[in-house]
Every structure is written in structure tokens, then in C-alpha cells.
Write a protein that holds these residues in place. Structure first.
Motif, short mmCIF file in Angstrom:
data_model
loop_
_atom_site.label_atom_id
_atom_site.label_comp_id
_atom_site.label_asym_id
_atom_site.label_seq_id
_atom_site.Cartn_x
_atom_site.Cartn_y
_atom_site.Cartn_z
N ILE A 181 0.16 23.75 5.32
CA ILE A 181 0.53 22.37 5.59
C ILE A 181 0.54 21.56 4.29
N ILE B 256 8.90 22.62 6.61
CA ILE B 256 8.07 23.82 6.63
C ILE B 256 8.31 24.49 7.98
N ILE C 212 7.53 19.84 10.36
CA ILE C 212 7.05 21.20 10.61
C ILE C 212 7.81 21.74 11.81
N THR D 184 0.86 25.08 15.21
CA THR D 184 0.42 23.69 15.09
C THR D 184 -0.60 23.31 16.15
N VAL E 82 6.19 17.11 14.01
CA VAL E 82 6.24 18.51 14.43
C VAL E 82 7.37 18.69 15.45
N TYR F 159 3.54 13.93 8.73
CA TYR F 159 4.46 14.95 9.21
C TYR F 159 4.83 14.67 10.66
N ASP G 7 7.91 24.59 14.24
CA ASP G 7 6.91 25.59 14.64
C ASP G 7 7.43 26.46 15.77
#
Length: 816
Positions: free
Chosen positions: A516, A500, A533, A540, A356, A354, A535
Motif C-alpha cells: 500500500i 495498485i 487500489i 483489502t 478501493v 486511496y 483488488d
């Protein structure tokens, strides 16, 4: 024969394999050569990805299929006998084999990890390799497997002929579990990260125990209907007519494999406890899926099922074992017999990595305080205090914050792929609905094409729940965006989820891992190799917590008569304000009829109260906690940064340029060190491949650096410029300087034509093509002559290789 001149493969063919045959090993059935047992880590930079090298063992020896007991690492004869031992030991760690060998063709260095021999390492001649029976006897003695246990562990895996076999870590998990059962262990815990095939692993365990008649009647327990149905129709299908699904209506005792929801066999009334229609000794094996939920707590109503069938062997499966002061999987099952973590799954290339994108909002960081006597949009007097990130969307709604988050989500999708499956995790159902509305308003064109572009999928609303199957179906384009609170945290196999969004304050490590896990599945057919991700609530930061990917540690402390929360995923900070008790009670009442994979609420579960002692149920009534709605507070983004997952499993926040400099300087102490290695390398591309495995993408890096390096820089120049501040040349500039120096005067005819064409090929495509002799099969070389004819123009392959190296030296002489 000059053994020193032989390749590693020749050593294997001429010396090692014959030695195994002489020792009695069946080369077809018991010996596998060049076994790649990982998929190669997926490395992501920008919008590109590549795979690192697979881990490959030269030989894996098995007593029978999928029962590995030894590895051999081979080297050519220029190496000493034991040069491959440390590499082989690393493979044995992963494959869980106790017997390790290294060889250079002169004999074997044997490392016995059982500790049962007189020496750990011994030297063996080529004719002294141990036989299969000898190693199997040692293995069984090491594992504590007596004669009665051996038929169980020797039972073959299920094989449908499709070629699907367990991955290496699944093999370890299956073998350790079957061996534990064969030794008489009755409580067993397996910890495997989301997306690593726990159900397939469970099937193979059950199959071998069932076929060997070690276990005759087996119960598979789950707490979501969708999990039971998926299991029955997919991985467990080979059980055929021997298998049934338990309902809360009838019990048929003529089957051998039973699949059931907890809710189907339990209830608040005694007559609803269907499981008591079975005798306590009816089942001799119970496999509990997602054992961190439901039955994890001592006072759980669902735990009573396990206690009723206490004489059976219990195997617990989970990605996130629960270890708190109130609840403990380890206290019940014991230490895991095997753990395979998210970090290891990503490292091996079986799980998607992933990146972020962390977005910090000013009001989240600074807080907000109402003016004296300020009322909200609904006329409610706002309590005078400072509201911060913990309050937003739970106790206080800043409408412009919701719109900002929705806008950032929309921008991300439009700038990448507007149809990538996206889950937006919100604080509660109310927040999920407001987020749905904001996303609908920001995507009018998409919603006009299909109204299901954005859907709220929560436990209280049937229309949204009905779309869950379509969301997780890779072939269904809609819904694209799902807003949710708790419903989709676990048990949702969204293989193609690429984004996500975290706009939910997450305090539970268990819940964070589960969320996750929604993105970690890989799907090559739909180009899903990594996920992002986004956020907004600093969730995170939990990646930095040692508990995120560490081994579970038992901290359970029984507390007498103190009440125990049935499932700490539903504790105060995690129960969403607005997820009404009414809606959850409905879910509970649905029981076995719940076909939506809803978050299962255990019968008799109690809801936490808020810090004022008032049940936070969302219902009207005295003492109800008010959620204030404010529509005139401006919000803005104060910081946004992209973090990549590094090779060590940690998030990297440097720019791609900074990261490249760091990685190059880690490998090369100075410019001279780099130049020496570059000029000495047989293949320059090998150095570039090594750096690519560290996450350096030349195309992405060149794009980021833009005009600074000119058009079409060579990776050589990118390295020199970024890591050592040297001026850069383009490939065409390097090629032109070689032409001006006219270095090919000693070559004539076809040979000179080939070298001049190689210079042109370098200018067009870089160093990789000219290092591959197959380039001679392509135009314009094919117009000059046949490949063999062209090689002979240089006096043979050695002469051609030498000429290519001279060309490379000339290309990199300028500017280096």
C-alpha cells in the motif's frame, strides 16, 4: 478601547505578543505566529479531490529553531480566558510540547503537562508569562536532560537556506531520538509510515549528533543498493567529504559517516565479513534502515553485524515493525520512541489517500473442481479436489481469469488515464509474465507506440529490472504498467504511482502495508494526490484488521533451539511459487553489485517447503509441485464496488448520495435545523465548505444525480432534496422568482443595478461569488462603478453587507 470589539488578531497584536516580549521572548527567533503544521487532508470523491483545513496554532514558542516547547491558543475577548485550552491541548499532543497556554487578552491560563508543578492549571496575568529560560529549565528537568546532555539537544538542525525544514512529526521524531541518545539510551526504534521522510529524519538526527560530537563515527545500514545510493546522493549529501560508501573490497577508516549494504560487509565465508576489519568499538552510532527486514531475526546472519558493534547506539527505522512469535523489533530496540502512522499521515494531508475498487470473480468465490480424469493444457492429470482463490495462479492457472483481470485493468486505465503509473502485484514470476502478455494483447495501440508500455519487473530478468528507474522517475513516461511479484513491494519510491492492482493473495500484514505504501506519496507537480487500489483477491479486507494501523504489540516468544525464519515476509504463503531458488541465489550472489533495488536475500537464508515437504523452488525433479493450466473454464465478475476512505480512516461503501445524506443528517437533526442554520449563517459558503471537508463534492454529486435535479441546482437544493426529500429548484428558477417579486424597490441607481447584477451572477455561478465583496471588481460591476463607489451607494460596507443578506434571504425563501 473596547476590548470586546477587537478581533482575535487584534488581541494577539495588542496584548499577547507584547506580553511575550516583556517576558524576554525573541519574537523573530523564538516565536512563530499562525503556524500551519499540517497540509490539510486530501478528500477524494469520484475523480475529484479537495483539501480539508490545515491545523493551525496561533503561537508556537521554541527554545531555539525547531525545538518547540509551548503553544498558545488565542481567542477574542468575547470568549473566557480558558476557552481555547482544549484546542491548545490537542495541538500540544501533535507537536509534543508540554507547556500549553490559552488567552483572550486579559491574561493566560497555563496548563503544565510535565506534572512537576504544584498545580496543573494556573491563571497568569499579562505580565506574568514565564521567560524562555524558565520554560527551558522546566523542559529539561521534565525530559531528564542534565547539563552534559543539553549541548546535544541544543545543537541546531542542518539548514541549507532553501527553506526546507522538518515537518512537525519529523521534528518530534528527531527531537525524541536526539534526547534519548543524550540521556544515554542505546537502543531506539522509530516507526514512520512509508512516504513520510524517514531518511531525511535520519539525516537530521545524525547531523545533530555528529555536529555536537556526541557521535563521531556513524554507520547507516540498508539492505538494498538503491536505498544506499539514493540516501548518499540526496538527503545525506551535506556530509560531503566526511562520508563514504562501504564496498566489499576495501575498508578506509579515515571517514566519519559510512553507508553500507548488509551484503557488502557480510558473507558466508569468514573472510567475506568485511565489517570485522573495523574494531568492535569503531562506530558509536548505527542507524538501521527498514529494520523490520534482515536483522530483525535473532539468528540472522545480518544481526551479527549489530552484535559485533554492540557498544554503539543502534537506531532502527521502519514503517512496519515486525512483531511475530519468531521475530521482534521491539524485543531488540524497545518500544518506539515515536510512531507516525499511515492513518495519521493521510489525516494530516502528507500522504495520499486511496479508494478501493473491489472486484469479485465467480470462480474465486465458488471454487472450481475438475471433472474426473481431466487433463490440463499441458497434458497433466489435474488432481481431483476443489480449487479456490488460494490456489489460483499459484497451483492452478485459469487462463480466462488472467484475461478477465487484464481486461478490467485496461478498462480502468482507458476510462481514467491510460498513462497513470500502475503496479500489478502477482502471485509469482510466472503469473507476472502471463499478466504482462495479457495486458500487451489488450493494449496493442499503446504497445505499438512504445513496447515498454507494459513491462515485467521481477528479480529474475535483467531487461525488466533495468526499467525500474524509469518506472519510478516521474519524468519518464514509460514503462506505464509494471507486473511484478515481490521485487516492488518495498524500497521503490514510485511517487507518481496512481494505480495498485492486487491479484496476489496477501497474508502478511507487513507485506500488505509495504505494498500500500507504494501509492501513498503525493506529487503536486504531476497531479498525484490520491491513488486507487484495484483488488481482485480480497486483500483489502486487511484494512479492517486492527493491526493495519495500530501500534505494534510485542508477541515475540524465544523458542530455544527451534529454527527461526530469517524473514517472515518470505514464509510459505508469501514465497511465490515459481520465484525460483536459482533466480534468488543469483540476486544473493550479486551482493553489492545489485543496482536494481532487488529483494535482498540474506546469506544463509533457507527456503520454506510446501505442505508436502517438497521445496517449492520451481525446479524440475521428483515431487515437484505441478502448476496446472486450464484454458477452457469461463469466469465472470459477480460484484464490483467502489469504497472511499472516510474521515475516520475506514472504508465507506455507500453511494455518494447515501454518504451525503448520512453526513448532512449527522450535522443537522432535521430540515428545520438545517434551514435555521442556513438562514442564520453569515456566509452560506462556510456551511458548504464544512460539508466538503466531510467529503461531499457538489459537482460530482450533481453529475451522479443527473436529470433528477434539473440543470444547475444550488447545493442548498441538493442538500434539501437528498437529505430531507424536498423538491429542488435550479439556480435560474430561484433567481427568476426574486426578479418577479421585485424586492429591490427601496434601492435606486447604482445600488439597484448592483443587486440586479448579483442575482444574475448567482444564476450563473452560485452563492460563493456574491458573498465575496471582490465580485465588485469584475464585470459587469466594474462597468457600473468603482468598488468603493458601489459600496458607498449602500451607505458603506455595513449597508452593502445587509443588502446582500436580504438578497440571500429572498433567494432561499422559495422552495424552502
Amino acid at each position: 478601547m473596547d476590548k470586546k470589539a477587537l478581533s482575535e488578531r487584534d488581541i494577539c497584536t495588542k496584548f499577547i505578543t507584547p506580553a511575550l516580549e516583556r517576558a524576554g521572548w525573541d519574537i523573530q527567533a523564538q516565536v512563530r505566529e499562525e503556524v500551519s503544521f499540517t497540509a490539510g487532508r486530501i478528500i477524494v470523491r469520484g475523480r475529484l479531490h479537495t483539501r480539508g483545513k490545515r491545523r493551525r496554532a496561533d503561537y508556537v514558542l521554541s527554545h531555539q529553531k525547531n525545538q518547540p516547547i509551548a503553544v498558545i491558543e488565542a481567542k477574542d475577548n468575547k470568549h473566557s480566558l480558558g476557552d481555547g485550552m482544549q484546542q491548545a491541548l490537542a495541538y500540544s499532543d501533535a507537536l509534543d510540547v508540554p507547556f500549553v497556554f490559552a488567552s483572550n487578552g486579559d491574561g493566560f491560563l497555563f496548563h503544565d503537562r510535565t506534572g512537576l508543578g504544584s498545580q496543573t492549571e494556573t491563571t497568569l496575568g499579562l505580565d506574568d508569562f514565564p521567560s524562555p529560560d524558565e520554560l527551558w529549565e522546566r523542559y529539561c528537568h521534565y525530559k531528564g536532560l542534565d547539563q552534559a546532555a543539553r549541548p546535544v539537544v541544543e545543537q541546531p538542525y542542518y539548514d541549507d537556506g532553501s527553506g526546507r525544514t522538518p515537518r512537525y512529526y519529523q521534528t518530534v521524531a528527531i527531537n525524541r531520538t536526539v534526547e534519548a541518545v543524550a540521556r544515554g539510551q542505546d537502543r531506539i526504534l522509530l516507526v514512520m509510515a512509508t512516504g513520510t521522510g524517514k531518511t531525511f529524519t535520519a539525516f537530521q538526527i545524525i547531523w545533530r549528533l555528529w555536529k555536537s560530537k556526541q557521535k563521531k563515527r556513524i554507520l547507516f545500514l540498508a539492505d538494498r543498493n538503491i536505498l544506499v545510493d539514493q540516501t548518499k546522493n540526496n538527503d545525506f549529501k551535506p556530509f560531503g567529504q566526511a562520508m563514504t560508501k562501504v564496498t566489499n573490497r576495501t575498508v578506509d577508516k579515515s571517514y566519519e559517516i559510512y553507508l553500507s549494504l548488509y551484503q557488502a560487509v557480510t558473507g558466508s565465508e569468514e573472510e567475506q565479513n568485511i565489517y570485522k576489519q573495523f574494531s568492535p568499538d569503531f562506530f558509536d552510532l548505527i542507524v538501521i534502515d527498514e529494520c523490520h527486514r534482515g536483522s530483525a531475526a535473532v539468528d540472522s546472519a545480518w544481526r551479527s553485524i549489530l552484535e559485533y558493534f554492540s557498544s554503539a547506539t543502534h537506531v532502527g527505522l521502519t514503517a512496519t515493525p515486525k512483531e511475530t512469535k519468531e521475530v521482534s523489533n521491539i524485543d531488540y530496540f524497545g518500544e518506539p520512541v515515536y510512531s507516525y502512522s499511515l492513518k495519521q499521515g493521510i489525516e494530516d494531508g502528507f500522504l495520499a489517500p486511496y479508494k478501493v475498487v473491489r472486484v469479485d470473480i465467480d470462480r474465486d468465490l465458488q471454487g472450481w473442481r475438475p471433472s474426473k480424469g481431466q487433463i490440463d493444457k499441458n497434458g497433466e492429470l489435474i488432481e481431483d479436489r476443489i480449487y479456490n482463490q488460494k490456489d489460483f495462479d499459484k497451483h492452478l492457472v485459469l487462463e480466462k481469469r488472467t484475461q478477465l483481470v487484464a481486461r478490467k485493468i485496461t478498462e480502468f486505465l482507458e476510462n481514467s488515464d491510460p498513462f497513470q503509473k500502475t503496479i500489478v502485484f502477482c502471485e509469482d514470476i510466472d503469473h507476472a509474465e502471463r499478466m504482462r502478455q495479457a495486458l500487451v494483447n489488450l493494449n496493442p495501440k499503446r504497445v505499438a507506440e512504445n513496447r515498454k508500455y507494459v513491462m515485467r519487473i521481477t528479480g529474475d530478468e535483467n531487461e525488466g529490472k533495468a526499467e525500474l528507474d524509469n518506472f519510478i522517475n516521474p519524468e519518464a513516461r514509460y514503462p506505464v504498467i509494471a507486473t511484478t511479484s515481490k521485487l516492488m513491494t518495498t524500497g521503490v519510491d514510485a511517487q507518481t504511482c496512481k494505480l495498485i492492482v492486487l491479484d496476489q493473495r496477501i497474508q502478511s500484514m507487513t507485506e500488505f502495508k509495504q505494498i500500500i505504501g507504494r501509492g501513498t506519496r503525493i506529487n503536486d507537480d504531476y497531479h498525484k494526490h490520491w491513488f486507487t487500489i484495484l483488488d481482485f483477491k480480497k486483500a483489502t479486507e486487511l484494512f479492517a484488521d486492527p493491526d493495519f494501523d495500530g501500534d505494534p504489540v510485542k508477541v515475540y516468544q524465544p523458542r530455544g533451539d527451534d529454527p527461526i525464519v530469517p524473514d517472515d515476509e518470505l514464509a510459505e504463503d508469501d514465497v511465490a511459487a515459481g520465484d525460483s531458488a536459482e533466480a534468488l541465489t543469483e540476486t544473493q550472489a550479486e551482493g553489492v553489485e545489485d543496482n536494481w533495488g532487488d529483494y535482498a536475500v540474506e546469506p544463509g537464508a533457507t527456503w520454506q517447503t510446501d505442505d508436502a515437504g517438497v521445496a517449492d523452488s520451481g525446479e524440475d525433479g521428483p515431487g515437484k509441485r505441478v502448476k496446472y493450466v486450464v484454458d477452457d473454464v469461463e469466469v465472470s465478475v459477480v460484484a464490483e464496488r467502489v469504497q472511499y476512505l472516510g474521515a475516520d480512516g475506514k472504508l465507506i461503501t455507500e453511494s455518494l448520495r447515501d454518504y451525503t445524506r448520512q453526513k448532512v443528517q449527522e450535522q443537522f437533526a432535521s430540515l428545520d435545523d438545517f434551514l435555521r442554520r442556513w438562514h442564520d449563517a453569515e456566509r452560506k459558503q462556510a456551511i458548504l465548505d464544512e460539508l466538503a471537508e466531510q467529503g461531499i463534492f457538489w459537482e460530482d454529486l450533481t453529475r451522479e444525480l443527473g436529470d433528477r435535479l434539473g440543470d444547475e441546482p444550488d447545493p442548498f437544493d441538493v442538500i434539501c432534496h437528498i437529505a430531507f426529500d424536498r423538491p429542488a429548484l435550479t439556480r435560474r428558477e430561484r433567481a427568476e422568482q426574486v426578479r418577479k417579486r421585485d424586492i429591490f424597490t427601496r434601492y435606486e441607481g447604482q445600488a439597484r443595478q448592483v443587486l440586479e447584477s448579483l442575482v444574475d451572477k448567482y444564476a450563473d455561478a452560485g452563492i460563493a461569488p456574491i458573498e465575496d465583496v471582490k465580485v465588485l471588481t469584475l464585470a459587469p460591476f466594474s462597468e457600473i462603478g468603482a468598488p468603493m463607489e458601489l459600496v458607498q451607494a449602500f451607505g458603506g460596507k455595513a449597508g452593502y453587507t445587509r443588502a446582500v443578506h436580504e438578497l440571500e434571504d429572498a433567494l432561499y425563501q422559495s422552495g424552502s
